[in-house]
Design a protein around this motif. Structure first.
Motif, PDB file in Angstrom:
ATOM      1  N   UNK A 108      12.514   6.749  -4.612  1.00  0.00           N
ATOM      2  CA  UNK A 108      13.222   7.753  -4.274  1.00  0.00           C
ATOM      3  C   UNK A 108      12.690   8.051  -2.635  1.00  0.00           C
ATOM      4  N   UNK A 109      13.289   9.066  -2.398  1.00  0.00           N
ATOM      5  CA  UNK A 109      13.137   9.434  -0.874  1.00  0.00           C
ATOM      6  C   UNK A 109      12.888  10.981  -0.907  1.00  0.00           C
ATOM      7  N   UNK A 110      11.831  11.309  -0.226  1.00  0.00           N
ATOM      8  CA  UNK A 110      11.332  12.510  -0.236  1.00  0.00           C
ATOM      9  C   UNK A 110      11.381  13.218   1.286  1.00  0.00           C
ATOM     10  N   UNK A 111      12.304  14.316   1.649  1.00  0.00           N
ATOM     11  CA  UNK A 111      12.229  14.647   3.116  1.00  0.00           C
ATOM     12  C   UNK A 111      12.002  16.333   3.132  1.00  0.00           C
ATOM     13  N   UNK A 130       6.637  23.272  14.508  1.00  0.00           N
ATOM     14  CA  UNK A 130       7.678  22.409  13.830  1.00  0.00           C
ATOM     15  C   UNK A 130       6.777  21.275  12.830  1.00  0.00           C
ATOM     16  N   UNK A 131       7.107  21.041  11.975  1.00  0.00           N
ATOM     17  CA  UNK A 131       6.761  19.663  11.189  1.00  0.00           C
ATOM     18  C   UNK A 131       7.707  19.222  10.258  1.00  0.00           C
ATOM     19  N   UNK A 132       8.001  17.837  10.475  1.00  0.00           N
ATOM     20  CA  UNK A 132       9.006  17.146   9.754  1.00  0.00           C
ATOM     21  C   UNK A 132       8.534  16.029   8.953  1.00  0.00           C
ATOM     22  N   UNK A 133       8.607  15.693   7.500  1.00  0.00           N
ATOM     23  CA  UNK A 133       8.140  14.693   7.036  1.00  0.00           C
ATOM     24  C   UNK A 133       9.312  13.752   6.385  1.00  0.00           C
ATOM     25  N   UNK A 134       9.046  12.589   6.159  1.00  0.00           N
ATOM     26  CA  UNK A 134      10.020  11.590   5.664  1.00  0.00           C
ATOM     27  C   UNK A 134       9.272  10.573   5.109  1.00  0.00           C
ATOM     28  N   UNK A 135       9.383  10.318   3.792  1.00  0.00           N
ATOM     29  CA  UNK A 135       8.645   9.486   2.968  1.00  0.00           C
ATOM     30  C   UNK A 135       9.374   8.858   1.946  1.00  0.00           C
ATOM     31  N   UNK A 136       9.290   7.651   1.287  1.00  0.00           N
ATOM     32  CA  UNK A 136       9.665   6.994   0.400  1.00  0.00           C
ATOM     33  C   UNK A 136       8.618   7.055  -0.826  1.00  0.00           C
ATOM     34  N   UNK A 326       5.071   6.514   0.971  1.00  0.00           N
ATOM     35  CA  UNK A 326       4.826   5.826   2.464  1.00  0.00           C
ATOM     36  C   UNK A 326       5.822   6.451   3.351  1.00  0.00           C
ATOM     37  N   UNK A 327       5.419   7.044   4.350  1.00  0.00           N
ATOM     38  CA  UNK A 327       6.307   7.718   5.492  1.00  0.00           C
ATOM     39  C   UNK A 327       5.744   8.264   6.613  1.00  0.00           C
ATOM     40  N   UNK A 328       6.471   8.966   7.465  1.00  0.00           N
ATOM     41  CA  UNK A 328       6.052   9.348   8.682  1.00  0.00           C
ATOM     42  C   UNK A 328       6.152  10.933   8.803  1.00  0.00           C
ATOM     43  N   UNK A 329       5.338  11.559   9.641  1.00  0.00           N
ATOM     44  CA  UNK A 329       5.199  12.827   9.783  1.00  0.00           C
ATOM     45  C   UNK A 329       5.376  13.347  11.570  1.00  0.00           C
ATOM     46  N   UNK A 330       6.005  14.264  11.816  1.00  0.00           N
ATOM     47  CA  UNK A 330       6.060  14.550  13.445  1.00  0.00           C
ATOM     48  C   UNK A 330       6.530  15.855  13.402  1.00  0.00           C
ATOM     49  N   UNK A 331       6.337  16.231  14.733  1.00  0.00           N
ATOM     50  CA  UNK A 331       6.592  17.689  15.142  1.00  0.00           C
ATOM     51  C   UNK A 331       8.255  17.687  15.794  1.00  0.00           C
ATOM     52  N   UNK A 332       8.708  16.442  15.988  1.00  0.00           N
ATOM     53  CA  UNK A 332      10.039  16.566  16.721  1.00  0.00           C
ATOM     54  C   UNK A 332      10.981  15.642  15.710  1.00  0.00           C
ATOM     55  N   UNK A 333      11.984  16.307  15.162  1.00  0.00           N
ATOM     56  CA  UNK A 333      13.029  15.650  14.453  1.00  0.00           C
ATOM     57  C   UNK A 333      13.561  14.402  15.097  1.00  0.00           C
ATOM     58  N   UNK A 334      13.751  14.432  16.409  1.00  0.00           N
ATOM     59  CA  UNK A 334      14.564  13.411  16.999  1.00  0.00           C
ATOM     60  C   UNK A 334      13.645  11.854  16.752  1.00  0.00           C
ATOM     61  N   UNK A 335      12.313  12.217  16.797  1.00  0.00           N
ATOM     62  CA  UNK A 335      11.247  10.931  16.638  1.00  0.00           C
ATOM     63  C   UNK A 335      10.794  10.736  15.358  1.00  0.00           C
ATOM     64  N   UNK A 336      11.425  11.101  14.164  1.00  0.00           N
ATOM     65  CA  UNK A 336      10.917  10.946  12.910  1.00  0.00           C
ATOM     66  C   UNK A 336      10.868   9.494  12.399  1.00  0.00           C
ATOM     67  N   UNK A 337      11.490   8.634  13.099  1.00  0.00           N
ATOM     68  CA  UNK A 337      11.740   7.158  12.813  1.00  0.00           C
ATOM     69  C   UNK A 337      10.906   6.530  13.694  1.00  0.00           C
ATOM     70  N   UNK A 338      10.298   7.016  14.667  1.00  0.00           N
ATOM     71  CA  UNK A 338       9.364   6.411  15.817  1.00  0.00           C
ATOM     72  C   UNK A 338       8.207   6.890  15.812  1.00  0.00           C
ATOM     73  N   UNK A 339       7.839   7.931  15.009  1.00  0.00           N
ATOM     74  CA  UNK A 339       6.473   8.675  14.922  1.00  0.00           C
ATOM     75  C   UNK A 339       5.432   7.605  14.485  1.00  0.00           C
TER      76      UNK A 339
END
Length: 477
Positions: A108-111, A130-136, A326-339
């Motif tokens: 699954x995916x959790x955002x 701000x805090x953004x999280x994206x994880x599988x 397994x995922x990433x955490x960032x304070x800027x949504x635009x860099x969620x995949x590059x964090x």
């Protein structure tokens, strides 16, 4: 940093592989087909007859009446009860997918996103954050004791049982259409015989009245002719009701409010000919296990119940689960995949029963008794099927003997009626002799129609008892 995360992923893959390796055994007994001790032969001489086994032939090769074939085709396509069984089979097939899903990891995916501000009481310079999280995510219950595989085994057996239930429903429908069809034709023929007899006796009554006017006979004989006429006429209302009732029963099977039914009694109610194969065999009892859908469905019920014993047994042992993300955490949504703020987790869990007031043991006992009941049901189905075939063969043999005797009776009654008519018209015998001859012929003809019907029904019953033949995909779709 990259090597560190790569090593973590390798450890996760290693753990999953180990789980698969440990899932190699399944608790509970493996299914073994029971010894049924079936007799080698049926108790009837028909079992030794030459010809193909009719239980293994397609219904088109058994029901040779083309008009009946059209009705059967229509019923297979439009019967509402059969469509309901088809729907159950589709649901059973989907249940396999649902059950088998437990054998594999769930991915699954959790955002999530969060925006917050510091309290003005604790901070002299409150600011927004701000805090953004994206994880599988992955979750998996290791099937170490084989519970999920036993569930899959049981569900697959239930699916095969549903398939056999569809076969049984189709075979029963075909048999019912053929039976109602020939019952309807029999009533139509008896109705026609009654109409002809009424017409004949009306003429005899009118002739008696004329002879009375000419002083040839007395009023008593006229009354006797009137009684015979009314006796034949009184049979018509019941026969007319029965013919309508049987036609309606056929239309219910055909799934249609109105369906045109035509009568050709001269060709469709004869005792032999092209209605059924001239030669056939019934095979041996052991073949019945692979020919009758109800027997095969009962065996699948045993397989499912046996697998459920294994499922119940696994409840005594601990269960193991693996969850990870397994995922990433960032304070800027635009860099969620590059964090570079990589997050991951790996969690293994174990759950084991300690005290449950005997619930698990009781469930295991229930499963064992369920398996025992399914086995007894299977044996009972086989036993009943064996004697159904024997009874069907006995009924067929009896109908053959009965139709031969009844045909001889009709022939004798016809000759008796011919001679009585000649003697009456020549003034040699009284009207009582003629009426007695007419009654005998009328009764013999009606009985012959019933005996012919019984022979046809006995053939249908025998065919159905032997399994009802092989169905094609087109018959079931």
């Amino acid at each position: 940093m990259f090597k560190h995360h790569s090593f973590k992923r390798q450890r996760l893959a290693c753990a999953l592989t180990t789980g698969i390796f440990l899932s190699g055994c399944a608790m509970g007994p493996d299914y073994q087909q029971p010894d049924l001790d079936i007799p080698e032969q049926y108790h009837n001489d028909l079992a030794q007859a030459p010809g193909p086994n009719i239980g293994m032939t397609h219904w088109r090769d058994f029901y040779l009446d083309t008009d009946l074939q059209v009705l059967i085709e229509h019923a297979l396509a439009k019967n509402l009860d059969l469509e309901t069984v088809r729907s159950r089979l589709i649901a059973a097939r989907s249940n396999i997918t649902v059950t088998d899903a437990a054998l594999y990891p769930a991915l699954g995916i959790n955002a999530d996103a969060e925006r917050s501000i510091d309290s003005g009481i604790t901070s002299t310079d409150p600011s927004h954050g701000n805090e953004f999280n994206l994880a599988g995510t992955v979750a998996w219950e290791l099937d170490i004791w084989g519970a999920n595989r036993r569930r899959s085994e049981a569900e697959y057996a239930n699916f095969l049982s549903a398939q056999e239930s569809l076969n049984l429903a189709a075979i029963s429908l075909i048999s019912d259409v053929a039976s109602r069809y020939y019952e309807w034709l029999d009533i139509e023929q008896r109705y026609e015989i009654s109409l002809n007899t009424v017409d004949l006796r009306k003429k005899e009554r009118d002739l008696a009245r004329l002879r009375k006017q000419n002083g040839v006979i007395s009023g008593l004989e006229v009354r006797q002719a009137e009684v015979e006429y009314q006796s034949a006429k009184v049979t018509l209302p019941d026969l007319d009701f029965e013919r309508q009732e049987k036609a309606n029963q056929l239309r219910i099977l055909l799934g249609k409010f109105s369906y045109p039914l035509t009568v050709k009694t001269e060709t469709q109610l004869k005792a032999e000919g092209k209605l059924f194969p001239d030669k056939f065999a019934v095979g041996v009892p052991s073949q019945m296990l692979s020919q009758r859908p109800d027997v095969k469905a009962a065996e699948q019920a045993v397989i499912a119940a046996n697998a459920n014993v294994g499922v119940a047994k696994t409840a005594f042992f601990p269960s193991f689960t693996i969850t990870g993300s397994y995922g990433t955490e960032t304070d800027d949504l635009s860099s969620i995949f590059d964090s570079q703020g990589v997050t991951w987790s790996l969690l293994g869990g174990i759950t084991a029963p300690i005290f449950n007031a005997g619930s698990i043991s009781a469930q295991y006992d229930i499963a064992q008794e369920g398996s025992k009941q399914a086995l007894l049901g299977y044996r009972s189905t086989v036993l009943r099927a064996y004697f159904e075939v024997n009874d069907a063969m006995n009924s067929f043999r009896r109908s053959e003997l009965a139709i031969e005797a009844q045909q001889e009776l009709v022939a004798a009654s016809t000759e008796y009626n011919r001679l009585a008519t000649l003697r009456y018209r020549n003034g040699v015998s009284s009207s009582l002799d003629l009426m007695d001859a007419q009654r005998s012929l009328f009764s013999a003809e009606l009985s012959l129609s019933l005996v012919k019907r019984d022979r046809l029904l006995s053939m249908i019953t025998l065919y159905r008892a032997l399994g009802g033949g092989i169905l094609s995909k087109e018959d079931l779709n």
